[in-house]
Design an enzyme around this catalytic site. Structure first.
Site, PDB file in Angstrom:
ATOM      1  N   CYS A  68       0.811  -1.227   0.000  1.00  0.00           N
ATOM      2  CA  CYS A  68       0.000   0.000   0.000  1.00  0.00           C
ATOM      3  C   CYS A  68       0.843   1.275   0.000  1.00  0.00           C
ATOM      4  O   CYS A  68       0.305   2.367  -0.169  1.00  0.00           O
ATOM      5  CB  CYS A  68      -0.946  -0.005   1.192  1.00  0.00           C
ATOM      6  SG  CYS A  68      -1.981  -1.488   1.264  1.00  0.00           S
ATOM      7  N   HIS A  80      -2.897   6.729   2.661  1.00  0.00           N
ATOM      8  CA  HIS A  80      -3.453   5.485   2.135  1.00  0.00           C
ATOM      9  C   HIS A  80      -4.810   5.254   2.780  1.00  0.00           C
ATOM     10  O   HIS A  80      -4.969   5.391   4.001  1.00  0.00           O
ATOM     11  CB  HIS A  80      -2.502   4.324   2.435  1.00  0.00           C
ATOM     12  CG  HIS A  80      -3.128   2.979   2.323  1.00  0.00           C
ATOM     13  ND1 HIS A  80      -3.879   2.594   1.239  1.00  0.00           N
ATOM     14  CD2 HIS A  80      -3.140   1.926   3.183  1.00  0.00           C
ATOM     15  CE1 HIS A  80      -4.315   1.356   1.428  1.00  0.00           C
ATOM     16  NE2 HIS A  80      -3.875   0.929   2.600  1.00  0.00           N
ATOM     17  N   ASN A 113     -10.554  -0.022   0.509  1.00  0.00           N
ATOM     18  CA  ASN A 113      -9.095  -0.035   0.538  1.00  0.00           C
ATOM     19  C   ASN A 113      -8.601  -0.641  -0.777  1.00  0.00           C
ATOM     20  O   ASN A 113      -8.798  -1.824  -1.029  1.00  0.00           O
ATOM     21  CB  ASN A 113      -8.627  -0.869   1.733  1.00  0.00           C
ATOM     22  CG  ASN A 113      -7.111  -0.965   1.837  1.00  0.00           C
ATOM     23  OD1 ASN A 113      -6.389  -0.792   0.871  1.00  0.00           O
ATOM     24  ND2 ASN A 113      -6.632  -1.272   3.035  1.00  0.00           N
TER      25      ASN A 113
END
Length: 333
Positions: free
Chosen positions: A122, A258, A289
């Protein structure tokens, strides 16, 4: 003997265009609850997520990444032939060769570009931006395309209550170009090997799900462990990135971390002491996500929705499996 560069004047990198691609299929919390023992209210309270996008078999990494890249290139105003390198951050490409970056470069017409994929989970987009900025500053490339493209649903057990409600699919992209003024601060990055087991991909093949690339391994995450680590480790990383860029929280216009979990974002905002006027990315509410795609997707959303504007100073922050992490301060396109 190596010849010194003839470039005398200093130059810097800057993001000059962003774009995103969100898969056609929209999945709300009620649909997720059909597979896990949970409620819509629990998911929203736990993560902030109301809905997310799942890719169809036709929406491959390259298809989504190229669509996002085309928007970023159009926004930048450059010809694809001017792109010197294409960097694709992805955690979920299950075929190591050919690289996704090669196909994306071909699809967008960046036929003069070198290409490579990177996997920093990520934090991948921040790693890509840091690498692209260094290329531009050194004169190795005038324009670099950085793409984050993910199909996390290929790796998720839909009955796993830990992560089935969190992860989704999508792609985001940014074009970086030269600038007379600093537009991208130094990247502060690293990896904490003590957290290797926090997010893992199993070595055994899952038989419940098949991606366009064949049977897929299963992703597992210790959510509480990641939460604790992120809120403890990323505050100091953010301060290092701001210090390296010569700014403070009072100089920031936007915070684009993120999109892991809205609760993590809220704690980071508090711990960093961000002024109330700073716009905070909340794309996770409607996108979930999306790993390395989440920061460019959130950036595009903030710019198109008016939450942030061209020239604003933003703090980017990524963290994921490894655990890898990175942060940098940028000026928005």
């Amino acid at each position: 003997m190596l010849r010194a560069s003839c470039r005398q004047e200093p130059r810097f990198g800057r993001i000059i265009g962003v774009g995103g691609y969100r898969p056609q299929r929209v999945v709300d919390n009620s649909e997720i609850c059909r597979s896990i023992d949970s409620t819509e209210e629990w998911i929203e309270t736990r993560s902030g997520i109301l809905r997310r996008h799942f890719a169809t078999p036709e929406e491959t990494h390259a298809v989504m990444g190229a669509a996002a890249a085309e928007k970023a290139i159009a926004a930048s105003g450059i010809d694809p032939l001017e792109i010197g390198c294409v960097i694709v951050a992805t955690t979920t490409n299950l075929v190591s060769l050919p690289a996704v970056s090669v196909e994306i470069a071909g699809r967008v017409g960046a036929v003069n570009a070198g290409t490579f994929d990177l996997n920093a989970a990520c934090a991948g987009f921040c790693y890509g931006v840091g690498s692209a900025s260094a290329m531009i500053r050194s004169g190795e490339a005038d324009h670099v395309l950085v793409v984050g493209a993910e199909r996390l649903t290929d790796l998720v057990d839909p009955t796993d209550r830990q992560i089935a409600f969190l992860l989704a699919d999508g792609a985001g992209a940014a074009v970086l170009g030269p600038s007379e003024e600093p537009g991208i601060g130094p990247v502060v990055w690293g990896a904490d090997a003590d957290q290797l087991e926090a997010v893992v991909m199993t070595r055994s093949w899952g038989d419940y799900r098949h991606s366009p690339q064949g049977p897929a391994p299963v992703m597992k995450m210790d959510g509480r462990r990641v939460f604790r680590w992120a809120v403890e480790a990323m505050v100091s990383t953010a301060h290092e990135a701001m210090s390296a860029a010569g700014v403070t929280v009072d100089d920031l216009d936007a915070f684009i971390p993120h999109q892991a979990n809205m609760r993590i974002t809220e704690v980071l905002v508090h711990e960093l002491g961000l002024p109330a006027r700073v716009a905070v990315a909340d794309d996770i509410i409607t996108a979930g996500n999306t790993s390395s795609a989440s920061i460019p997707l959130a950036m595009e959303h903030m710019l198109t929705s008016g939450q942030a504007g061209s020239g604003d100073i933003a703090l980017l922050m990524g963290f994921g499996a490894g655990l890898t992490y990175a942060a940098q301060v940028v000026r928005l396109p």
